[in-house]
Design a protein around this motif. Structure first.
Motif, mmCIF file in Angstrom:
data_model
loop_
_atom_site.group_PDB
_atom_site.id
_atom_site.type_symbol
_atom_site.label_atom_id
_atom_site.label_comp_id
_atom_site.label_asym_id
_atom_site.label_seq_id
_atom_site.Cartn_x
_atom_site.Cartn_y
_atom_site.Cartn_z
ATOM 1 N N UNK A 133 0.821 -1.212 0.000
ATOM 2 C CA UNK A 133 0.000 0.000 0.000
ATOM 3 C C UNK A 133 0.858 1.266 0.000
ATOM 4 N N UNK A 134 2.113 1.137 0.397
ATOM 5 C CA UNK A 134 2.986 2.307 0.501
ATOM 6 C C UNK A 134 2.799 3.028 1.817
ATOM 7 N N UNK A 135 2.300 2.314 2.835
ATOM 8 C CA UNK A 135 2.047 2.917 4.144
ATOM 9 C C UNK A 135 3.051 2.477 5.195
ATOM 10 N N UNK A 136 3.957 1.588 4.838
ATOM 11 C CA UNK A 136 4.952 1.118 5.806
ATOM 12 C C UNK A 136 5.984 2.214 6.048
ATOM 13 N N UNK A 137 6.469 2.326 7.283
ATOM 14 C CA UNK A 137 7.502 3.337 7.546
ATOM 15 C C UNK A 137 8.773 3.014 6.772
ATOM 16 N N UNK A 138 9.554 4.032 6.430
ATOM 17 C CA UNK A 138 10.770 3.774 5.659
ATOM 18 C C UNK A 138 11.783 2.987 6.471
ATOM 19 N N UNK A 139 12.542 2.139 5.800
ATOM 20 C CA UNK A 139 13.546 1.325 6.490
ATOM 21 C C UNK A 139 14.935 1.927 6.377
ATOM 22 N N UNK A 140 15.085 2.919 5.531
ATOM 23 C CA UNK A 140 16.401 3.531 5.343
ATOM 24 C C UNK A 140 16.583 4.673 6.350
ATOM 25 N N UNK A 141 16.730 4.297 7.630
ATOM 26 C CA UNK A 141 16.883 5.277 8.697
ATOM 27 C C UNK A 141 18.106 4.887 9.522
ATOM 28 N N UNK A 197 4.326 14.505 15.902
ATOM 29 C CA UNK A 197 4.840 14.497 14.533
ATOM 30 C C UNK A 197 3.991 15.411 13.661
ATOM 31 N N UNK A 198 4.491 15.723 12.482
ATOM 32 C CA UNK A 198 3.723 16.613 11.613
ATOM 33 C C UNK A 198 2.503 15.885 11.042
ATOM 34 N N UNK A 199 1.575 16.644 10.507
ATOM 35 C CA UNK A 199 0.264 16.133 10.117
ATOM 36 C C UNK A 199 0.342 15.022 9.076
ATOM 37 N N UNK A 200 1.169 15.195 8.041
ATOM 38 C CA UNK A 200 1.202 14.181 6.981
ATOM 39 C C UNK A 200 1.761 12.852 7.500
ATOM 40 N N UNK A 201 2.739 12.912 8.393
ATOM 41 C CA UNK A 201 3.296 11.680 8.967
ATOM 42 C C UNK A 201 2.281 11.006 9.881
ATOM 43 N N UNK A 202 1.542 11.811 10.650
ATOM 44 C CA UNK A 202 0.525 11.255 11.548
ATOM 45 C C UNK A 202 -0.597 10.594 10.755
ATOM 46 N N UNK A 203 -0.991 11.218 9.638
ATOM 47 C CA UNK A 203 -2.042 10.640 8.798
ATOM 48 C C UNK A 203 -1.568 9.320 8.196
ATOM 49 N N UNK A 204 -0.320 9.287 7.737
ATOM 50 C CA UNK A 204 0.221 8.059 7.163
ATOM 51 C C UNK A 204 0.309 6.959 8.224
ATOM 52 N N UNK A 205 0.711 7.326 9.440
ATOM 53 C CA UNK A 205 0.811 6.337 10.524
ATOM 54 C C UNK A 205 -0.570 5.806 10.913
ATOM 55 N N UNK A 206 -1.571 6.671 10.937
ATOM 56 C CA UNK A 206 -2.930 6.230 11.258
ATOM 57 C C UNK A 206 -3.487 5.364 10.131
ATOM 58 N N UNK A 207 -3.186 5.710 8.882
ATOM 59 C CA UNK A 207 -3.602 4.882 7.747
ATOM 60 C C UNK A 207 -2.940 3.509 7.832
ATOM 61 N N UNK A 208 -1.696 3.471 8.291
ATOM 62 C CA UNK A 208 -0.979 2.210 8.497
ATOM 63 C C UNK A 208 -1.681 1.373 9.555
#
Length: 176
Positions: free
Chosen positions: A60-68, A114-125
């Protein structure tokens, strides 16, 4: 909710979705019939092509990035995934800010750190993991409520305080 549909049409769609998907996706807070229709058309009821919820969220493209490294993203391009199901889940997640449920409370907690777009992505996840569990196990969604979230949050804060006190050589004592 589509304003052009009558209550009877909504009910017919709801029954058809339950029959096709095998579970009631609209039982999840913030997921309405329109979102469930998008998910049904994009995913279907059979998620056996995804071995785990991590594979599903990655698709889905909702997983957190692994390149950290060290809490910071490493340089390089991230893969952009354009997916109607992910867009529908992000839209449902953005509604969670005003929802009085466990998902709404956890989304508001994310917004504080966290900022809004990251929070939305995390909630979608989070929503995607719930949907994966519902569709693969055939279990209905059970609402935990805001009280459950607040209780977990309090317990987490208490454990953190106890760890900090131990580190400083102190001991916490409950007030009577």
């Amino acid at each position: 909710r589509n304003p052009h549909r009558s209550n009877e049409q909504q009910l017919i769609l709801h029954r058809a979705l339950n029959k096709v998907m095998g579970v009631d996706l609209t039982a999840i807070p913030t997921i309405g019939i329109d979102t469930a229709l998008v998910l049904a058309s994009e995913l279907g009821a059979d998620l056996s092509r995804f071995p785990t919820s991590q594979h599903f969220c990655s698709w889905l493209g909702l997983a957190p990035p692994t390149r950290i490294s060290g809490g910071k993203p490493l340089p390089g391009k991230t893969v952009k995934v354009i997916n109607r199901a992910a867009q529908a889940l992000k839209q449902a997640a953005s509604i969670a800010r005003n929802d009085k449920s466990f998902i709404g409370a956890s989304h508001r907690a994310r917004l504080t750190r966290m900022d809004t777009c990251c929070a939305i992505k995390a909630t979608a996840h989070q929503l995607a993991r719930l949907i994966y569990a519902m569709l693969t196990k055939g279990q209905p969604y059970v609402e935990k409520g805001m009280e459950e979230f607040e209780e977990r949050s309090r317990d987490r804060q208490l454990r953190a305080l106890e760890r900090k006190a131990r580190k400083l050589g102190l001991q916490l004592v409950k007030a009577a």
